[in-house]
Motif scaffolding. Sequence first.
Motif, PDB file in Angstrom:
ATOM      1  N   TYR A  66       0.734  -1.265  -0.033  1.00  0.00           N
ATOM      2  CA  TYR A  66       0.068  -0.098  -0.046  1.00  0.00           C
ATOM      3  C   TYR A  66       0.607   1.353  -0.065  1.00  0.00           C
ATOM      4  CZ  TYR A  66      -4.347  -2.476  -0.053  1.00  0.00           C
ATOM      5  OH  TYR A  66      -5.586  -3.314  -0.408  1.00  0.00           O
ATOM      6  N   ARG A  70       0.572   4.164  -2.577  1.00  0.00           N
ATOM      7  CA  ARG A  70       0.278   5.386  -2.175  1.00  0.00           C
ATOM      8  C   ARG A  70       1.225   6.380  -2.725  1.00  0.00           C
ATOM      9  NH1 ARG A  70       1.457   9.026   2.046  1.00  0.00           N
ATOM     10  NH2 ARG A  70       2.897   7.865   2.966  1.00  0.00           N
ATOM     11  N   ILE A 120      -6.889   5.204   0.345  1.00  0.00           N
ATOM     12  CA  ILE A 120      -5.487   4.750   0.567  1.00  0.00           C
ATOM     13  C   ILE A 120      -4.933   5.848   1.340  1.00  0.00           C
ATOM     14  CG2 ILE A 120      -4.358   5.724  -1.131  1.00  0.00           C
ATOM     15  CD1 ILE A 120      -2.924   2.808  -1.689  1.00  0.00           C
ATOM     16  N   PRO A 162      -4.211  -0.014   6.238  1.00  0.00           N
ATOM     17  CA  PRO A 162      -4.652   0.908   5.195  1.00  0.00           C
ATOM     18  C   PRO A 162      -6.024   1.163   5.351  1.00  0.00           C
ATOM     19  CG  PRO A 162      -3.277  -0.839   4.431  1.00  0.00           C
ATOM     20  CD  PRO A 162      -3.583  -1.216   5.811  1.00  0.00           C
TER      21      PRO A 162
END
Length: 251
Positions: A66, A70, A120, A162
């Motif tokens: 993630y 991101r 996110i 997340p």
Amino acid sequence: MISEAIITTIKKARRIVVFSGAGMSAESGVPTFRDDLTGLWQQYDFMKLATPEAFKADPALVWGWYEWRRTRLLAVEPNAGHQAIARWQAHYPLTIVTQNVDDLHERAGSYNVIHIHGSIFAPRCTKCKTPYEFESHYVQEPESGRRIDPPSCKVCEHPVRPGVVWFGEALHEPDLRAAIFAAENCDLVIAVGTSGVVQPAALIPRWAKDKGAVVVQINPSPTPIDEVSDYNIRMTAAQALPQIVEALNLD
Ligand code: OAD
């Protein structure tokens, strides 16, 4: 070229829902979910990374994935499709329901975006749910990705997770209710850049259709939404949406 029939239908509509998926952000350089994963992630199936079980089994792997996504999102810009929707929304109160966890609709100027799969950019504590503030707004992750231990909650010290909805998790109830309300009370849905396979989100065009709405789909490829769509625009989001908004003569 968008047909006259589609433009006339859109002009007639009074309550419009834009329902977007990963294809909406593809032309900003964000790979769709069903595109191949690269680097460290190549060996994994995204449907296995995006689950509570994966995070429990290997939090550093999932948090690292993630973070990689991101930071890639921070480096891209809204595309002409996002901008067209924002321009349209500045003149007309569209309801935007997105499955995207990015903020590209908002960065283009759209407001009141319902993120039915979360964001996110909004991680939270696994235990007490306190939102987590990223300390650094831009950390460049290596191109190939890496494992990163999730940070600890500043309040209770449990791991942070997340802020997205994973496979197997329920949607955030208020977002789901807002999406159902919008779908059941609109007279037009524009489904753009979604494969229409992930439930219950994929039901949005169907709920609308069942209540008599017209469904317009923008997607270069066929999807299960074809079963309910009245019009299919086989173009990309960044091609089709500016043409539609131009034809509406908003200014
Ligand atoms: P997908 O990756 O499943 O599908 C993307 C769709 O966009 C496909 O139908 C493509 O044909 C289409 N597409 C690709 N490029 C496009 C472009 N430039 N313009 C328009 N369409 C384009 O993405 P989603 O349908 O959003 O869920 O996936 C739904 C959910 O599955 C995601 O929100 C995510 C994912 O797993 C969770 O994370 C829970």
